[in-house]
Structure formats: C-alpha cells, structure tokens
Design a protein around this motif. Structure first.
Motif, PDB file in Angstrom:
ATOM      1  N   PRO A  73       0.817  -1.224   0.000  1.00 48.12           N
ATOM      2  CA  PRO A  73       0.000   0.000   0.000  1.00 48.12           C
ATOM      3  C   PRO A  73       0.843   1.263   0.000  1.00 48.12           C
ATOM      4  N   GLY A  74       2.031   1.201   0.588  1.00 45.32           N
ATOM      5  CA  GLY A  74       2.912   2.370   0.580  1.00 45.32           C
ATOM      6  C   GLY A  74       3.373   2.721  -0.819  1.00 45.32           C
ATOM      7  N   LEU A  75       3.747   1.686  -1.606  1.00 40.05           N
ATOM      8  CA  LEU A  75       4.157   1.927  -2.985  1.00 40.05           C
ATOM      9  C   LEU A  75       2.974   2.428  -3.822  1.00 40.05           C
ATOM     10  N   ILE A  76       1.781   1.877  -3.577  1.00 39.80           N
ATOM     11  CA  ILE A  76       0.590   2.346  -4.296  1.00 39.80           C
ATOM     12  C   ILE A  76       0.319   3.808  -3.969  1.00 39.80           C
ATOM     13  N   THR A 171      -5.359   8.353  -2.690  1.00 38.45           N
ATOM     14  CA  THR A 171      -4.257   8.294  -1.723  1.00 38.45           C
ATOM     15  C   THR A 171      -4.800   8.286  -0.305  1.00 38.45           C
ATOM     16  N   THR A 172      -5.732   9.199  -0.026  1.00 35.29           N
ATOM     17  CA  THR A 172      -6.332   9.273   1.316  1.00 35.29           C
ATOM     18  C   THR A 172      -7.028   7.972   1.676  1.00 35.29           C
ATOM     19  N   LEU A 173      -7.814   7.428   0.744  1.00 35.81           N
ATOM     20  CA  LEU A 173      -8.556   6.195   1.018  1.00 35.81           C
ATOM     21  C   LEU A 173      -7.621   5.001   1.174  1.00 35.81           C
ATOM     22  N   THR A 174      -6.552   4.962   0.368  1.00 35.55           N
ATOM     23  CA  THR A 174      -5.576   3.868   0.487  1.00 35.55           C
ATOM     24  C   THR A 174      -4.975   3.833   1.881  1.00 35.55           C
ATOM     25  N   LYS A 176      -6.339   5.010   4.660  1.00 41.48           N
ATOM     26  CA  LYS A 176      -7.328   4.693   5.682  1.00 41.48           C
ATOM     27  C   LYS A 176      -7.705   3.208   5.711  1.00 41.48           C
ATOM     28  N   VAL A 177      -7.698   2.542   4.546  1.00 41.02           N
ATOM     29  CA  VAL A 177      -8.202   1.162   4.502  1.00 41.02           C
ATOM     30  C   VAL A 177      -7.090   0.117   4.563  1.00 41.02           C
ATOM     31  N   SER A 178      -5.834   0.540   4.583  1.00 42.88           N
ATOM     32  CA  SER A 178      -4.728  -0.412   4.546  1.00 42.88           C
ATOM     33  C   SER A 178      -3.903  -0.344   5.828  1.00 42.88           C
ATOM     34  N   ALA A 179      -2.846  -1.138   5.850  1.00 44.69           N
ATOM     35  CA  ALA A 179      -1.942  -1.143   6.999  1.00 44.69           C
ATOM     36  C   ALA A 179      -1.246   0.200   7.184  1.00 44.69           C
ATOM     37  N   LEU A 180      -1.215   1.027   6.143  1.00 49.28           N
ATOM     38  CA  LEU A 180      -0.616   2.352   6.292  1.00 49.28           C
ATOM     39  C   LEU A 180      -1.308   3.164   7.381  1.00 49.28           C
ATOM     40  N   GLY A 181      -2.604   2.930   7.556  1.00 49.32           N
ATOM     41  CA  GLY A 181      -3.351   3.665   8.570  1.00 49.32           C
ATOM     42  C   GLY A 181      -2.876   3.393   9.985  1.00 49.32           C
ATOM     43  N   ARG A 182      -2.099   2.320  10.175  1.00 49.69           N
ATOM     44  CA  ARG A 182      -1.560   1.993  11.498  1.00 49.69           C
ATOM     45  C   ARG A 182      -0.091   2.356  11.621  1.00 49.69           C
ATOM     46  N   ALA A 183       0.513   2.834  10.533  1.00 47.46           N
ATOM     47  CA  ALA A 183       1.925   3.209  10.553  1.00 47.46           C
ATOM     48  C   ALA A 183       2.085   4.628  11.077  1.00 47.46           C
ATOM     49  N   TYR A 191       6.961   6.943   2.202  1.00 44.75           N
ATOM     50  CA  TYR A 191       6.612   6.135   1.037  1.00 44.75           C
ATOM     51  C   TYR A 191       6.297   7.055  -0.146  1.00 44.75           C
ATOM     52  N   GLN A 192       5.509   8.072   0.111  1.00 42.43           N
ATOM     53  CA  GLN A 192       5.068   8.955  -0.971  1.00 42.43           C
ATOM     54  C   GLN A 192       6.190   9.870  -1.460  1.00 42.43           C
TER      55      GLN A 192
END
Length: 297
Positions: A73-76, A171-174, A176-183, A191-192
């Motif tokens: 998700p970070g690369l996305i 980007t915002t939704l990615t 919120k819904v992925s493991a990035l939201g806990r990083a 990542y970005q």
C-alpha cells in the motif's frame, strides 16, 4: 491514540493552520516557477523533504524498515501521490489554475463517495453533504467565472485536474483502509516522498523541461519553504491527522486552501482581492462548520 469520530479543537486548529500553509504554497510555487520548471520543482521538493523527514524519524527513533504489511500500500500511495502532482502540473499546459482548481477540489466528494463503501464507520450524514456542497459553492463563486470563457483545449487540462483529484482522494482512502493507517505519519509520508522523488524527475525529463533555468534568491527561498514547511512539517501533521481522525471530515477543510491561496496572493504579491474572495470565504467557512458539526444527542 484511538481514532476519533469527530474533529476536536486541536484537529480543527491544525487543519486551519495547514490550509493556510498550503494556500501560501500556491504563492511559493508561482515564485519558484520563474526559475524552476514545475514538475522538476515538485521532484526537488520531494527529494529535499524525504531527506528531512528521514532525519527527523531517525532522531526520534521511529522504526521505518520493520515488516508491518505497509510495503505494497505504501508503494501504491507513492505512485498515486506522484501521479497527482504530475497531472496537476501537466494540466496547466492546457488550462488555467483558476479553472483547474474547481475540478481539483472535487476530491473531498470522491473521498466521501469512496467512504460509503470502504469506510462505513465514517458514515456521512445529510448535513455533511450539505456542508461540503456549500463549501464547494464558495470555490465556484471564487473561480467559476472562468468556466464561462472560451476555453479551446482547456477541457484536456480540466480532465487532467479531475484525474489529479481522483488520485488525491485515492491516496487518502488507500491510507485509511490499509496497513498504512496503522503506521507512523513519518513512514506514511516517506513512502510517498520516496516514490515521487524517483518518479517526478523522470517525468520532468520526459516532458522536456529545462529544470533550473533562472535561479535567484527568491526562487531558492520559495523552494526551501515548500521543502521544509509544506512537504515536511505540514504533511507529517496531515498524515498524523488522517491516522487519528475521520478522513471525510478532514477533507472538508481542504476547500479552505484555494481561498487562503488567493488571500496570500493579495498580501504577498499585491494581487487584487475582489468581493468574490470574501463571499467565497464566508461560504467555505459556513460549509465547513455545517459539515463538521456533531449530530444532536
């Protein structure tokens, strides 16, 4: 810190500060464009900010390389972030910034629509939709007259701006819904910045940009402001907010940014401030208030 369901005074204060910074950024980009090509400028900003955020994370002992499921998700998110800025700057070859901003600021609505399926815990009430529509009306009141003028190929740039809005929202939704939201916010941002630091210079080369062609102290100062204040400090704060607060409520504040940008242009560049600016400010302010007002009871 658990995820909140509403914005408290701290979050509201931060969002007003960040929107002001992002509004001033519009002036800084105009100044830097005099001596640095747009996409190359965005690439330099990402490179400089990546170094600063990495140093900040190291100084605070934040672990950046542990296996926590954030790589994909970070690369996305990084590719979406790069695509957003590439489309945004490329669009200005076909359309004007004042036209394009209307299409760019459809992003909060795209976040809200995506949240219906992806973030059911951030259910949008009718009042929130009304508030966002009112805030968007403020943006249209400020820039909408340009939509009625002869446009030529402006529709190409308008579609690119709409694409940039989709990437911004995605980007915002990615996150919120992925493991990035806990990083950590720093890891989210790196990542970005890391992906865009590689992608944007290559895109600049493909576009045939000259790069740095007229460096002056004002140009370098404007770039430094973008690196240190915008892409480092404010973006770390923004991603911290995304982690802890509802994305739909945070996104509604983004309508304040273009109005702040026009006000900053009036103060810093002596650009004319018409009555439409203050009408827009009132509409945006009222819309944000309605969209973020807690439900009764």
């Amino acid at each position: 810190m658990p995820t909140r369901t509403h914005l408290d005074r701290f979050a509201i204060g931060l969002m007003i500060l960040f929107c002001t910074i992002w509004g001033v950024q519009q002036v800084a980009v105009k100044i830097a464009n005099v001596g640095i090509s747009p996409v190359w400028q965005a690439g330099l900003r990402s490179i400089g900010a990546a170094v600063l955020v990495w140093a900040w994370a190291m100084a605070r002992g934040i672990r950046l390389f542990e296996r926590d499921g954030t790589l994909l998700p970070g690369l996305i998110a990084g590719l979406l972030f790069s695509g957003e800025f590439a489309l945004l700057f490329w669009a200005l070859e076909f359309t004007t910034a004042s036209r394009g901003v209307i299409f760019l600021y459809t992003a909060p609505f795209i976040v809200a629509l995506g949240a219906v399926w992806l973030l059911p815990q951030e259910h949008m009430r009718r009042a929130q939709w009304v508030g966002m529509a009112l805030a968007f009306a403020g943006v249209v009141a400020l820039f909408g007259e340009n939509l009625l003028r002869p446009a030529g190929q402006a529709w190409i740039g308008d579609l690119m701006m709409l694409g940039a809005a989709v990437f911004w929202a995605a980007t915002t939704l990615t996150i919120k819904v992925s493991a990035l939201g806990r990083a950590s916010a720093e890891k989210m941002l790196l990542y970005q910045l890391g992906v865009s630091a590689l992608a944007l210079p290559m895109l600049s080369w493909l576009f045939g940009e000259p790069g740095v062609f007229a460096p002056t102290p004002a140009v370098w100062e404007s770039l430094a402001f973008q690196i240190v204040v915008v892409a480092s400090a404010s973006y770390v704060g923004w991603f911290w907010l995304i982690r802890h607060y509802p994305a739909t409520r945070l996104s509604s504040f983004s309508f304040l940014t273009p109005v702040r940008g026009v006000l900053a242009g009036g103060v810093l560049l002596a650009e004319p401030l018409t009555p439409a600016v203050f009408i827009a400010l009132a509409l945006v302010g009222a819309g944000i208030f309605i969209a973020n007002r807690p439900p009764r009871g």
